[in-house]
Design an enzyme around this catalytic site. Sequence first.
Site, short mmCIF file in Angstrom:
data_model
loop_
_atom_site.label_atom_id
_atom_site.label_comp_id
_atom_site.label_asym_id
_atom_site.label_seq_id
_atom_site.Cartn_x
_atom_site.Cartn_y
_atom_site.Cartn_z
N CYS A 134 -86.95 57.57 4.16
CA CYS A 134 -87.57 58.68 4.90
C CYS A 134 -88.71 58.16 5.77
CB CYS A 134 -88.14 59.71 3.92
SG CYS A 134 -86.87 60.61 3.02
N HIS A 148 -92.54 41.91 -12.53
CA HIS A 148 -92.11 43.25 -12.95
C HIS A 148 -90.64 43.51 -12.72
CE1 HIS A 148 -91.86 45.62 -9.09
NE2 HIS A 148 -92.49 44.55 -8.65
N ALA A 184 -93.80 38.70 -5.75
CA ALA A 184 -92.85 38.11 -4.80
C ALA A 184 -93.28 38.31 -3.35
CB ALA A 184 -91.45 38.68 -5.02
#
Length: 450
Positions: free
Chosen positions: A374, A250, A120
Amino acid sequence: MMNRTLSRKLLVSMCGICSRRLSFAQSAVNTVQKQKELIKSRELEKDELRPLYMDFQATTPMDPRVLDAMLPFQVNYYGNPHSRTHAYGWESETAMEKARKQVADLIGADPREIVFTSGATESNNMSIKGVARFYKAKKNHIITTQTEHKCVLDSCRILEAEGFEVTYLPVKNNGLIDLKQLQETIRPYTSLVSIMTVNNEIGVKQPIKEIGHLCRSRNVFFHTDAAQAVGKIPINVNDWKVDLMSISGHKIYGPKGVGALYVRRRPRVRIEPLQNGGGQERGLRSGTVPTPLAVGLGAACDIAQQELEYDHKRVTSLANRLVQKIMSEIPDVVMNGDPDQRYPGCVNLSFAYVEGESLLMALKDVALSSGSACTSASLEPSYVLRAIGADEDLAHSSIRFGIGRFTTEEEVDYTVEKCIQQVKRLREMSPLWEMVQEGIDLKSIKWTQH
């Protein structure tokens, strides 16, 4: 005589060397074999202790039926699908075209409108950069939203650096766009609108059909990143008036490294290719199509089409079970995103007075994802949660629960039990929670730095 004696000695010496070398080689083989067995035993031990998987938005396990379809093309049918002069190529080409039709059937498209890609991310890059650059002479304005996937936002930033004008539409507090605002933002020189179907963080489902009809009425191409939607909700590109659609293998229980891009033929959408070469895939994406991966994507789409209704009903039931159990046991839990216009398998909850990263660490035997990202310098809340107006503290306390085809009731119940247990434990350690229990309004407190 001396020469014969010397020859014998040399021969005996060489035989000894060869014998030692063979012995050494055999010893090396045995050592390697032992190491392999040791690694295998360790891996088996690891498998026994692996956490439950509840992160189906990140990726999905490959369906065994997909692997069965792929294996022959990994071993026996290995021809280049673009080789037209022998049976090896013909076999692979037939398999590739069958897969193309399976992908097309899932979204109501013509097989000739399907272009195989690596995923994608590539499909999104091809759509946004390709359309923008092809129509640059007449139109140089693109519209997207602030909650798109990073690859869409970064592609738009690249185009801004090239001189294009990009509008990043805000979303409402429920994560949905304002259609009236979109209508007012479209200009005579707008070439493309790119809005994702289902958000990968909070699971909200945008009004794609309404957006598609609006764009068609204004002669603007419409692209949607449907990586989180294909195979999970019913899709018809003609009913929706979608011109370009990105698909990922996936995310629908297929192999990693393959995806597809739907490119409408009528009215025709023209895109400038990102890579050039042999002219494969109608010249839009040069390079040899990896037959095993394409077959895997096709099989995944075929299975998804057959089981879509059943999967959706089952995932909805499991998601409701998870949300109801958590919210009935823990106060001050907020579901992020619209409660109705959403894909049920993506549940994003914020647990007030609990740090999301701390909760993730406490739930180490369940594979989950946090709404926080993070960075090397600081812990910033998710840009998607910021865009929907979530408070800073709630944005930091969000956890995404991903439910999929292979999730069981037992896994949901275990996750809920552990989550309730750890949230209560962490809140007991929180001075903020203690203040709230005492009736103190945290927003009325003026914090000072020392």
